[in-house]
Motif scaffolding. Structure first.
Motif, PDB file in Angstrom:
ATOM      1  N   MET A   1       0.634  -1.189   0.238  1.00 61.59           N
ATOM      2  CA  MET A   1       0.068   0.174  -0.080  1.00 61.59           C
ATOM      3  C   MET A   1       0.441   0.768  -0.055  1.00 61.59           C
ATOM      4  N   LEU A   2       0.479   1.979  -0.585  1.00 61.16           N
ATOM      5  CA  LEU A   2       0.964   3.570  -0.855  1.00 61.16           C
ATOM      6  C   LEU A   2       1.315   3.795   0.198  1.00 61.16           C
ATOM      7  N   PRO A   3       1.708   4.715   1.104  1.00 61.74           N
ATOM      8  CA  PRO A   3       1.926   5.847   2.332  1.00 61.74           C
ATOM      9  C   PRO A   3       1.652   6.990   1.538  1.00 61.74           C
ATOM     10  N   THR A   4       1.190   7.755   2.486  1.00 57.29           N
ATOM     11  CA  THR A   4       0.622   8.777   2.934  1.00 57.29           C
ATOM     12  C   THR A   4       1.369  10.114   1.985  1.00 57.29           C
ATOM     13  N   VAL A   5       1.012  10.521   1.495  1.00 57.64           N
ATOM     14  CA  VAL A   5       1.829  11.728   0.694  1.00 57.64           C
ATOM     15  C   VAL A   5       1.131  13.005   0.459  1.00 57.64           C
ATOM     16  N   ARG A   6       2.283  13.433   1.552  1.00 61.98           N
ATOM     17  CA  ARG A   6       1.990  14.910   2.435  1.00 61.98           C
ATOM     18  C   ARG A   6       2.726  15.794   1.630  1.00 61.98           C
ATOM     19  N   TYR A   7       4.124  15.395   0.277  1.00 61.39           N
ATOM     20  CA  TYR A   7       4.740  16.297  -0.422  1.00 61.39           C
ATOM     21  C   TYR A   7       4.999  15.832  -1.527  1.00 61.39           C
ATOM     22  N   LEU A   8       4.393  16.457  -2.259  1.00 59.61           N
ATOM     23  CA  LEU A   8       4.443  15.665  -4.621  1.00 59.61           C
ATOM     24  C   LEU A   8       5.197  17.050  -4.545  1.00 59.61           C
ATOM     25  N   ILE A   9       6.504  16.028  -4.876  1.00 63.73           N
ATOM     26  CA  ILE A   9       7.399  17.376  -5.993  1.00 63.73           C
ATOM     27  C   ILE A   9       7.176  16.869  -8.153  1.00 63.73           C
ATOM     28  N   LEU A  10       7.308  18.268  -8.763  1.00 64.45           N
ATOM     29  CA  LEU A  10       6.555  17.300  -9.815  1.00 64.45           C
ATOM     30  C   LEU A  10       8.224  18.158 -10.267  1.00 64.45           C
ATOM     31  N   TRP A  11       8.754  17.285 -11.588  1.00 65.70           N
ATOM     32  CA  TRP A  11      10.111  17.980 -12.442  1.00 65.70           C
ATOM     33  C   TRP A  11       9.228  18.070 -13.389  1.00 65.70           C
ATOM     34  N   ASP A 254      10.043  11.269 -17.206  1.00 63.73           N
ATOM     35  CA  ASP A 254       8.692  10.414 -17.764  1.00 63.73           C
ATOM     36  C   ASP A 254       8.297   9.420 -16.302  1.00 63.73           C
ATOM     37  N   GLY A 255       8.220   9.674 -15.506  1.00 66.88           N
ATOM     38  CA  GLY A 255       6.804   9.410 -14.968  1.00 66.88           C
ATOM     39  C   GLY A 255       8.072   8.362 -13.333  1.00 66.88           C
ATOM     40  N   SER A 256       9.895   8.903 -12.984  1.00 59.18           N
ATOM     41  CA  SER A 256       9.338   7.349 -12.720  1.00 59.18           C
ATOM     42  C   SER A 256       9.598   8.595 -11.258  1.00 59.18           C
ATOM     43  N   VAL A 257       9.819   8.217 -10.641  1.00 61.14           N
ATOM     44  CA  VAL A 257       9.360   8.316  -8.477  1.00 61.14           C
ATOM     45  C   VAL A 257      10.662   8.130  -8.108  1.00 61.14           C
ATOM     46  N   PHE A 258      10.842   8.609  -7.220  1.00 56.58           N
ATOM     47  CA  PHE A 258      12.002   9.326  -5.667  1.00 56.58           C
ATOM     48  C   PHE A 258      11.835   9.725  -4.731  1.00 56.58           C
ATOM     49  N   PRO A 259      12.508   8.921  -3.779  1.00 58.12           N
ATOM     50  CA  PRO A 259      11.501   9.358  -2.166  1.00 58.12           C
ATOM     51  C   PRO A 259      11.640  10.719  -2.044  1.00 58.12           C
ATOM     52  N   GLU A 266      18.582   9.550  -9.929  1.00 59.89           N
ATOM     53  CA  GLU A 266      19.876   8.908  -8.981  1.00 59.89           C
ATOM     54  C   GLU A 266      19.404   7.562  -9.613  1.00 59.89           C
ATOM     55  N   LYS A 267      19.776   6.841  -9.780  1.00 63.47           N
ATOM     56  CA  LYS A 267      19.548   5.149 -10.332  1.00 63.47           C
ATOM     57  C   LYS A 267      19.228   4.051  -8.900  1.00 63.47           C
ATOM     58  N   ASP A 268      19.990   4.602  -8.337  1.00 60.04           N
ATOM     59  CA  ASP A 268      20.006   3.795  -6.774  1.00 60.04           C
ATOM     60  C   ASP A 268      18.872   3.724  -6.142  1.00 60.04           C
ATOM     61  N   TRP A 269      18.455   5.004  -6.156  1.00 63.64           N
ATOM     62  CA  TRP A 269      16.962   6.107  -5.554  1.00 63.64           C
ATOM     63  C   TRP A 269      15.776   5.288  -6.209  1.00 63.64           C
ATOM     64  N   PRO A 277       4.104   2.064  -8.671  1.00 65.07           N
ATOM     65  CA  PRO A 277       5.429   2.950  -7.096  1.00 65.07           C
ATOM     66  C   PRO A 277       5.705   1.738  -6.867  1.00 65.07           C
ATOM     67  N   ASP A 278       6.900   1.790  -5.878  1.00 64.32           N
ATOM     68  CA  ASP A 278       7.893   0.470  -5.582  1.00 64.32           C
ATOM     69  C   ASP A 278       7.725   1.471  -3.891  1.00 64.32           C
ATOM     70  N   THR A 279       6.610   1.169  -3.091  1.00 66.67           N
ATOM     71  CA  THR A 279       6.249   1.206  -1.936  1.00 66.67           C
ATOM     72  C   THR A 279       7.253   1.266  -0.570  1.00 66.67           C
ATOM     73  N   THR A 280       8.038  -0.266  -1.206  1.00 70.57           N
ATOM     74  CA  THR A 280       9.070  -0.392   0.076  1.00 70.57           C
ATOM     75  C   THR A 280      10.271   0.723  -0.253  1.00 70.57           C
ATOM     76  N   ARG A 281      10.622   0.948  -1.328  1.00 76.20           N
ATOM     77  CA  ARG A 281      11.780   1.663  -1.346  1.00 76.20           C
ATOM     78  C   ARG A 281      11.618   3.175  -1.324  1.00 76.20           C
ATOM     79  N   LEU A 282      10.159   3.874  -0.879  1.00 75.82           N
ATOM     80  CA  LEU A 282       9.781   5.086  -0.937  1.00 75.82           C
ATOM     81  C   LEU A 282      10.024   5.629   0.154  1.00 75.82           C
TER      82      LEU A 282
END
Length: 355
Positions: A1-11, A254-259, A266-269, A277-282
């Protein structure tokens, strides 16, 4: 389950019209702009919890894509989402149409400005155009805030920044971002401030804020000091940012997401896409907010210290990471002095104003 998003950054774009000495945008060929489909899906993810969230439009330089800024604002309004919207810009491309858009949708405006024009020109370029953009905001009565990257190259003249922006009635405050050592900063042309330089520079900066606020109807706010004051008032330990709680989501064109924004590209992130979305990695930045300095146990602000930017702890050395301690401790010591505070309240009492 996706964690609560309180801060969304759009590049919105990875393109930029300046060449900052410490830019950390990924250099991956021709700049791309975000599609409206990515914007819509990102907003859907952030709105999934039903809770209030903030949308930060960033980049690159987001004003290179004015139609996307307008689309994002219109989408939030059309969908009646419980969110605020802000844009962080270098201020060089602020047209009357964009400024009208900011007013129409109550878009919060942040201007990246590291110091007086010579410092801005040296570190970012386009100083004259940035100042012209600030003047356009002022003429239109649009509130804005300043964000300054603090480096060894800028700390010596940081005290001039309040003297300059304080002349603009609609400037609401200043935020200080300690330099992150990644991207161009790794080339050694610009470095984080030394501890002594930071302490002395902040003392001079603070005195300038006090001076300016004695002559303003609405005082300049200091983001870092406000953080400490809110945490102290609530008698609880705060966190540096939503990313430290796993509540931040940064989206590339491109729609890829990061923390968070500083890990963007950064590929590692990488944490999947807005569609998968990978909710664990977020949540990987959770628990990384404390600088873990040797003196934390005896620090007089430890009970309400918000800690350090979690991604800056990853990219900066331990020596540089502890700079945040110097910044918070210096500002708090200055705040506790009896001769005034930067929000002007004690200055008003001293002048016979309201208590």
């Amino acid at each position: 389950m996706l964690p609560t998003v309180r801060y969304l950054i759009l590049w919105l774009t990875e393109g930029c019209n300046l060449r900052c000495a410490y830019c950390y945008r990924p250099n991956q060929g021709a700049p791309k702009a975000m599609s409206r489909e990515v914007v819509d899906q990102a907003l859907t993810l952030a709105a999934r919890s039903g809770r209030f969230f903030h949308v930060q439009i960033s980049g690159g330089e987001p004003t290179l894509e004015p139609d996307l800024i307008a689309y994002t604002a219109e989408a939030l309004q059309r969908r009646r989402l419980p969110a605020t919207l802000a844009v962080q810009t270098n201020g060089t491309r602020l047209t009357s149409e964009l400024i009208h858009l900011f007013r129409r949708y109550a878009i919060q405006v942040g201007i990246s400005l590291d110091g007086p024009p010579p410092i801005q020109e040296n570190l970012r370029g386009g100083a004259a155009k940035t100042v012209a953009g600030i003047r356009r905001l002022e003429a239109a009565g649009v509130p804005f805030r300043i964000t300054a990257v603090v480096s060894e190259a800028s700390i010596g003249t940081l005290d001039l920044l309040p003297l300059f922006v304080g002349t603009f009635r609609w400037c609401q405050g200043i935020a200080l971002d300690l330099l992150t050592v990644k991207g161009h900063a790794l080339q050694g042309h610009v470095a984080p401030p030394k501890h002594h330089s930071l302490r002395v520079g902040l003392q001079r900066f603070y005195r300038s804020v006090l001076f300016v606020n004695q002559h303003r109807h609405q005082p300049l706010r200091l983001r870092e000091l406000d953080r400490l004051r809110r945490a102290k008032a609530s008698s609880s330990t705060s966190v540096f940012c939503p990313a430290a709680k796993g509540e931040s989501l940064a989206v590339r064109p491109d729609g890829s997401v990061f923390p968070c924004g500083q890990t963007c590209g950064e590929k590692d992130w990488a944490c999947g896409t807005v569609w998968h979305p990978d909710t664990t990695r977020l949540r990987r930045l959770c628990g990384l907010a404390q600088p873990r300095g040797a003196d934390c146990a005896t620090c007089h602000i430890r009970r309400f210290c918000p800690g350090e930017c979690p991604s800056r702890l990853i990219y900066n050395t331990a020596h540089h990471a502890s700079l945040v301690c110097t910044m918070y401790q210096t500002l708090w010591e200055l705040w506790e002095k009896p001769n005034g505070i930067p929000d002007g309240s004690k200055a008003q009492r001293g002048k016979g104003g309201e208590k």
